[in-house]
Design a protein around this motif. Structure first.
Motif, PDB file in Angstrom:
ATOM      1  N   ARG A  53       0.731  -1.345   0.065  1.00  0.00           N
ATOM      2  CA  ARG A  53      -0.035  -0.007   0.093  1.00  0.00           C
ATOM      3  C   ARG A  53       0.878   1.399   0.008  1.00  0.00           C
ATOM      4  O   ARG A  53       0.725   2.177   0.749  1.00  0.00           O
ATOM      5  N   HIS A  72      -4.452   5.958  -2.782  1.00  0.00           N
ATOM      6  CA  HIS A  72      -5.448   5.575  -1.616  1.00  0.00           C
ATOM      7  C   HIS A  72      -5.872   4.070  -2.068  1.00  0.00           C
ATOM      8  O   HIS A  72      -6.740   3.839  -3.118  1.00  0.00           O
ATOM      9  N   TRP A  73      -5.570   3.094  -1.120  1.00  0.00           N
ATOM     10  CA  TRP A  73      -5.687   1.583  -1.779  1.00  0.00           C
ATOM     11  C   TRP A  73      -6.917   1.244  -1.090  1.00  0.00           C
ATOM     12  O   TRP A  73      -7.173   1.250   0.248  1.00  0.00           O
ATOM     13  N   SER A  74      -7.862   0.605  -1.864  1.00  0.00           N
ATOM     14  CA  SER A  74      -9.153   0.106  -1.125  1.00  0.00           C
ATOM     15  C   SER A  74      -9.138  -1.237  -1.225  1.00  0.00           C
ATOM     16  O   SER A  74      -9.922  -1.956  -0.391  1.00  0.00           O
ATOM     17  N   GLN A  75      -8.059  -1.990  -1.696  1.00  0.00           N
ATOM     18  CA  GLN A  75      -7.979  -3.444  -1.890  1.00  0.00           C
ATOM     19  C   GLN A  75      -6.528  -3.823  -1.694  1.00  0.00           C
ATOM     20  O   GLN A  75      -5.672  -3.195  -2.621  1.00  0.00           O
ATOM     21  N   ALA A  83      -6.026   0.757  -6.266  1.00  0.00           N
ATOM     22  CA  ALA A  83      -5.887   2.134  -5.724  1.00  0.00           C
ATOM     23  C   ALA A  83      -6.601   3.085  -6.554  1.00  0.00           C
ATOM     24  O   ALA A  83      -6.686   2.922  -7.837  1.00  0.00           O
ATOM     25  N   THR A 107      -7.002   4.987 -11.908  1.00  0.00           N
ATOM     26  CA  THR A 107      -7.151   3.903 -10.872  1.00  0.00           C
ATOM     27  C   THR A 107      -6.283   3.114 -11.342  1.00  0.00           C
ATOM     28  O   THR A 107      -5.734   2.771 -12.520  1.00  0.00           O
TER      29      THR A 107
END
Length: 150
Positions: A53, A72-75, A83, A107
């Motif tokens: 991340r 900004h990492w969502s997964q 991200a 993305t």
């Protein structure tokens, strides 16, 4: 003699309690604690450092003219990571040292984890895809896919 009987009785009682405690402990069911989850893949940078991340990442290792910023990492999973952030790209006009950086919303998707040649016990993502959300650098497609170094 009376003291000897009391001492023997105490010793026997203590032995019985110890035996009962050990029998109970050894007869308990196997541990149901969860097994440790395998380590998730890492992202390897230009200097062979591992990252999980990262907030920033250099794409153009030779000259730094393309980099990801404000990620900004969502997964961050076993198979892929996702991200959102900015791809800052130098337009190199009239040449790279005199060029300007332009920022493009993207993305980022990492996938295809494989064992890392340098550390085979560590998995790393081997592919990165950038999807431009609007404007993009001149000559770029909306989705650009890069192989990542090993």
């Amino acid at each position: 003699m009376r003291g000897s009987l009391v001492g023997t009785a105490v010793t026997l009682a203590a032995g019985a309690l110890l035996t009962a405690a050990m029998t109970t402990a050894s007869a308990s069911p196997p541990s149901t604690a969860p097994k440790a989850e395998p380590a998730k893949p890492v992202l390897v940078d230009c200097f062979w450092n591992r990252h999980v991340r990262p907030a920033d990442f250099i794409l153009a290792c030779g000259d730094g003219n393309s980099r990801l910023l404000g990620l900004h990492w969502s997964q961050w999973g076993r198979q892929a990571a996702t991200a959102v952030g900015v791809n800052a790209v130098n337009d190199c006009k009239p040449y790279c040292a005199a060029g300007r950086f332009h920022s493009y919303r993207v993305t980022v998707r990492l996938d295809q984890p494989r064992p890392w040649k340098k550390h085979p016990d560590v998995e790393h993502y081997t592919r990165m895809s950038l999807t431009y959300e609007g404007a993009r650098p001149e000559g770029f497609k909306q989705v650009v896919t890069y192989p990542l170094w090993d």
